[in-house]
Design an enzyme around this catalytic site. Sequence first.
Site, mmCIF file in Angstrom:
data_model
loop_
_atom_site.group_PDB
_atom_site.id
_atom_site.type_symbol
_atom_site.label_atom_id
_atom_site.label_comp_id
_atom_site.label_asym_id
_atom_site.label_seq_id
_atom_site.Cartn_x
_atom_site.Cartn_y
_atom_site.Cartn_z
ATOM 1 N N GLY A 156 0.799 -1.208 0.000
ATOM 2 C CA GLY A 156 0.000 0.000 0.000
ATOM 3 C C GLY A 156 0.835 1.263 0.000
ATOM 4 C CG LEU A 157 0.247 4.050 -2.889
ATOM 5 C CD1 LEU A 157 -0.537 5.000 -3.796
ATOM 6 C CD2 LEU A 157 1.672 3.889 -3.381
ATOM 7 C CG ASP B 177 -13.575 -3.623 15.227
ATOM 8 O OD1 ASP B 177 -13.128 -2.470 15.071
ATOM 9 O OD2 ASP B 177 -13.993 -4.051 16.321
#
Length: 585
Positions: A328-329, A379
């Site tokens: 991810g970035l 969650d």
Amino acid sequence: MQIPEYYNPVAREIAEALIQGFDKHYRLFRASSHEAKTLFEVANWQGIQKAIRDRIQFYDERVEETVSRLQHELHAELLDDEIWQQAKLYYIGLLTNHKQPELAETFFNSVFCRILHRDYFNNDFIFVRPAVSTEYIESDPPTWRSYYPKTGGLRHAMRQIVRDYGWQRPFANLARDLGHIIRQAHEHLGGQWPAAETSLQIQVLHSAFYRNKTAYIFGKVINGGKTYPFAIPILHDSNGKLYLDTILLEPWRISILFSFSRAHFLVDMEVPSGYIQFLRSMLPSKTKAELYTMLGLQKQGKNIFYRDFMQHLSHSNDQFDIAPGIRGLVMLVFSLPSFPYVFKLIKDVFGSSKEVDHATVKRKYLLVKHHDRVGRMADTLEFSNVAFPKARFSAELLNELRQLAPSLIEEDDNRLVIKHLYIERRMKPLNLYLMSCPPEEKERAIREYGTAIKELAMANIFPGDMLFKNFGVTRDGRVIFYDYDEIEYMTDCNFRRIPPAPNPEMEMSGEVWYPVKRNDVFPEEFATFLLGDADVRRVFLKHHRDLLDIDFWQQRQERIRAGFIEDFYPYPSELRFINRYPLRR
């Protein structure tokens, strides 16, 4: 426990202030949970959602109050070690006949850790292990009630069970619904009732469980050496009368009601450990940490989770490594292969295409914590200052941490401390799943993916980044969203059509010829970056073509703004009596 006379009186004051702070917390917690029955009776669905959302903050508010009191009245941060050790021993004495000792121990830890440095986070000062047993704590009324079908018959016993919950709103046709329950149970058992043993009884938890528009009865049938768990959801019909919607009889289906992707329950409990023990006897695959969390006691859930994690580390030797999938970035994600969770921390520097900062990402995760997740958002457990054994980290992961998140780590020769961390149930990224699953599973997953987006939209959540890599597949094949840095409320989005290009040259150039504001969304663009695979495109357009149309999104916005709360069933629609036995409704 008799406290010796030589104990410092300040230690006693600390212990008493702590127990008063906890008792105030649990008193408010119970009042909120108790009110759920009234909210359900009057069909105040917004009120139930608000109660679940507001209750999440109760614990931290009471902890801060108690910390402030100890600092102002006793200058707690300046007290020596012996006083704190004595305070802990005195506190244990106050828990001897307490109804929620395990929760009170966690409260002590939370307050202590806000006041003193983490070097003190050891067995001498905090409750690393439970000091007071939660076995056989008596409750008034008792945690569960027992009924005996051999006396008046199964139908009579089930009728009495429902009546004893004391709902004042009338049932549309309770006799019909009880008939459906008996019929479905009979079918579940293969068309033959087992012989009734002397011990035959039905046990149900004393308080109903409330969430969204539904009340639930949880119980089990005990017959000799066999136990049959069940759950019965109760709903309002279009005329405002109550009805039994179905009965869930397989433990794995009941356990889905307690999924990490669902909102917490509201349930009034004097002795929560009794409810946990009862539920675990029904659902042995669910951990205590998961069950405490789903009953709204998320701090206790975190505490037990951490203890379980430390125990796992001491009995394993595999290494933490970068989680599989596209990196991810915004988040750096790592995992321990032998442990079914992933660990996520916010990078110091984001990818150039991301227009968020640390504070924004934290707000997004908090939004998900407070929002109804409707079975479609994972969650997370949020931790601060978590110490890991440094030798368990792969060289590649250590290098990533040092390069991408240096502000969030501290390390010495043996230990690596992560200052802020999210922990989330591990799932297989949807993009990887689609690359390896057989064709029939691929089709089912794409249908699930589109349904997940629609259900999030109905719950007032727009995912933002809808790429497959941001969704995961659970053990039961459900598609869950888990990347939150770009989520928005549906009502904050502006869904637009792409205006016609002023000329063919502009259209062919690939440049945007129209102004775009931050929350503008163009649904017709989704196909460009989602549907490159021909098989995916075929299935998606067959089942979810409406997601590419602005009308779907604007209609959902209108319903949300009108205050309409959608129905979400955490079980298949074909199990509902209205669909299973339609001719008899």
